[in-house]
Design a protein around this motif. Structure first.
Motif, short mmCIF file in Angstrom:
data_model
loop_
_atom_site.label_atom_id
_atom_site.label_comp_id
_atom_site.label_asym_id
_atom_site.label_seq_id
_atom_site.Cartn_x
_atom_site.Cartn_y
_atom_site.Cartn_z
N GLU A 1 0.82 -1.21 0.00
CA GLU A 1 0.00 0.00 0.00
C GLU A 1 0.86 1.27 0.00
N LYS A 2 2.11 1.16 0.49
CA LYS A 2 3.03 2.30 0.43
C LYS A 2 3.63 2.46 -0.96
N GLY A 3 3.28 1.54 -1.88
CA GLY A 3 3.69 1.69 -3.26
C GLY A 3 4.87 0.85 -3.70
N PHE A 4 5.39 0.00 -2.82
CA PHE A 4 6.50 -0.87 -3.19
C PHE A 4 5.99 -2.03 -4.04
N SER A 5 6.76 -2.44 -5.02
CA SER A 5 6.34 -3.52 -5.94
C SER A 5 6.36 -4.88 -5.25
N GLU A 6 5.68 -5.86 -5.89
CA GLU A 6 5.68 -7.22 -5.36
C GLU A 6 7.10 -7.76 -5.24
N GLU A 7 7.95 -7.45 -6.24
CA GLU A 7 9.34 -7.92 -6.21
C GLU A 7 10.09 -7.30 -5.04
N SER B 1 4.25 3.59 12.37
CA SER B 1 3.26 4.58 12.84
C SER B 1 3.48 5.92 12.14
N VAL B 2 4.74 6.34 12.07
CA VAL B 2 5.07 7.62 11.44
C VAL B 2 4.75 7.59 9.95
N MET B 3 5.07 6.48 9.27
CA MET B 3 4.85 6.37 7.83
C MET B 3 3.37 6.37 7.47
N CYS B 4 2.52 6.07 8.43
CA CYS B 4 1.07 6.16 8.16
C CYS B 4 0.64 7.62 8.01
N PHE B 5 1.38 8.53 8.62
CA PHE B 5 1.07 9.96 8.54
C PHE B 5 1.75 10.61 7.34
N LYS B 6 3.06 10.27 7.19
CA LYS B 6 3.82 10.96 6.15
C LYS B 6 5.08 10.18 5.82
N GLY B 7 5.45 10.24 4.53
CA GLY B 7 6.74 9.71 4.12
C GLY B 7 6.75 8.22 3.85
N SER B 8 7.84 7.80 3.21
CA SER B 8 8.02 6.39 2.86
C SER B 8 9.50 6.13 2.65
N SER B 9 10.09 5.33 3.50
CA SER B 9 11.52 5.06 3.41
C SER B 9 11.79 3.56 3.47
N PHE B 10 12.17 2.99 2.34
CA PHE B 10 12.49 1.56 2.29
C PHE B 10 13.76 1.29 3.09
N VAL B 11 14.70 2.24 3.08
CA VAL B 11 15.96 2.06 3.81
C VAL B 11 15.71 1.97 5.32
N LEU B 12 14.89 2.90 5.86
CA LEU B 12 14.59 2.86 7.29
C LEU B 12 13.79 1.62 7.66
N MET B 13 12.86 1.23 6.77
CA MET B 13 12.12 -0.01 7.01
C MET B 13 13.09 -1.20 7.09
N MET B 14 14.11 -1.15 6.27
CA MET B 14 15.11 -2.23 6.27
C MET B 14 15.92 -2.22 7.57
N VAL B 15 16.38 -1.03 7.97
CA VAL B 15 17.22 -0.93 9.17
C VAL B 15 16.46 -1.35 10.42
N PHE B 16 15.27 -0.79 10.61
CA PHE B 16 14.50 -1.12 11.81
C PHE B 16 13.88 -2.52 11.71
N GLY B 17 13.65 -2.96 10.46
CA GLY B 17 13.18 -4.33 10.27
C GLY B 17 14.22 -5.34 10.72
N ILE B 18 15.47 -5.05 10.41
CA ILE B 18 16.57 -5.94 10.84
C ILE B 18 16.62 -6.02 12.36
N THR B 19 16.47 -4.87 13.03
CA THR B 19 16.45 -4.85 14.50
C THR B 19 15.31 -5.73 15.04
N ALA B 20 14.13 -5.56 14.44
CA ALA B 20 12.97 -6.33 14.89
C ALA B 20 13.15 -7.83 14.63
N TYR B 21 13.73 -8.17 13.49
CA TYR B 21 13.88 -9.58 13.15
C TYR B 21 15.03 -10.25 13.90
#
Length: 387
Positions: A32-38, A87-107
């Protein structure tokens, strides 16, 4: 508050957190943030790799950890940064890099939890109650998530996807903090099995491990394909944001009867694993052949069967594995399972593009049946369970 109540609450909180950061809901957020299936497939693959690496490294040391409760509680806080970012990205912005960095922390935290979650019960409960507590808490968690995801689905229809999720993700963030606090409040009990003689067990010479290496790997592949249902559904034109929301609700609907059914058949795990593996093959095979409604119905059946298998396997493990090696055993079991899930996330979209969704679903089902057959044959006899 009793240990049982804390265990149930924690299962509800973990179900909430894992639903958000693993599987369909995370994929829907990224799409929904616009990233492709790939791109989504790549993201899931990297997260699975991180989880796998953590399990690989940590499983060597988990049986040496002195304070399992404290380590589990502190690692639970590592989900918070990713949830804050979403939570922040629901209001504004879209960063695949930050999703990657914080995703790594979570995983990293997911990898730690996947090992610790099968060790901590020995420190907080009588293991005779493990299967029953797991089934009951799973049913309650599913009922809670059903109400929640149904509400989310209704709100998304009324006010839109991100206007709904901008209120939801902050709530989940608070839930992650509560998860850590509740875990820290467990009381250590004297319930650790003590062997008459000290054993030194090598996993590669340990039959309960070696016999089930391939079954655990291919079980992970099947679960990984089912976990990619939203991405496959989008690529196959079976799902959109609305029907993906329905799919997430379905996972909670079927989890309630699945957990209830399991509590009625505890100690029958080998046959449950086999029968419901066959159920996965039958329902998954139809998912690529039917329309959107048929896809959702068959997905619900496949997920119901998968839930039974996913509860039965770890409970069965407590009866076939010595305590001295249970942490390392579960670490490597989950590592194999995660490796299979990782392969599924890497190969999923290419398989769909090259061979079609139906072939992909059938392949997943066949692998699960093969895994179920080996589990059944090895574990059906009491002689094998007691080694």
């Amino acid at each position: 508050m009793s240990q049982k109540s804390k265990y149930i609450i924690n299962n509800v909180l973990w179900t909430l957190i894992s639903t958000v950061i693993i599987g369909a809901m995370l994929q829907t957020f990224l799409l929904e943030k616009g990233f492709s299936e790939e791109k989504v497939g790549q993201y899931v693959s990297i997260m699975q790799f991180v989880q796998m690496a953590v399990i690989f490294i940590f499983s060597r040391y988990v049986d040496r950890v002195k304070n399992i409760i404290k380590l589990t509680a502190s690692s639970n806080l590592m989900y918070v940064p990713l949830l804050v970012l979403m939570s922040v990205m629901c209001f504004k912005g879209s960063s695949f890099v930050l999703m990657m960095v914080f995703g790594i922390t979570a995983y990293i935290a997911v990898g730690l939890y996947n090992v610790l979650a099968y060790k901590i019960p020995y420190h907080i409960m009588d293991m005779q109650n493990y299967g029953k507590w797991t089934g009951i808490s799973g049913g309650i968690a599913a009922a809670f998530m059903l109400a929640l995801t149904f509400s989310l689905s209704m709100l998304q229809k009324k006010i839109g996807y991100f206007p709904t999720m901008k209120f939801f993700y902050p709530i989940v963030t608070v839930g992650a903090i509560a998860f850590a606090v509740m875990t820290a409040s467990y009381k250590q009990i004297d319930n650790i099995p003590v062997s008459e003689e000290k054993k030194k067990i090598f996993l590669l010479k340990y039959k309960p491990f070696t016999v089930l290496i391939i079954p655990n790997l291919i079980r992970g592949f099947c679960a990984g394909i089912i976990g990619m249902a939203v991405t496959i559904g989008y690529a196959d034109d079976k799902l959109n944001s609305e029907s993906a929301g329905i799919l997430i609700v379905l996972t909670q609907i079927v989890s309630i009867p699945a957990n209830y059914l399991y509590t009625k058949f505890t100690n029958k795990e080998p046959i449950l694993i086999l029968l419901f593996s066959i159920g996965i093959l039958g329902s998954a095979s139809l998912m690529g052949m039917l329309d959107s409604t048929g896809f959702l119905i068959c997905y619900g059946i496949a997920y119901f069967c998968l839930m039974i298998v996913n509860v039965a396997v770890p409970v069965l493990v407590t009866r076939i594995v010595d305590y001295e090696v249970v942490g390392q055993y579960n670490g490597w079991r989950i590592l194999l399972n995660t490796a299979g899930t990782f392969l599924a996330s890497v190969l999923c979209v290419p398989m769909v593009n090259k061979f079609g969704a139906t072939f992909t679903w059938i392949t997943a089902g066949v692998m699960q049946v093969a895994s179920g057959i080996v589990y059944f044959v090895y574990c059906k006899n009491k002689k094998n369970i007691l080694r």
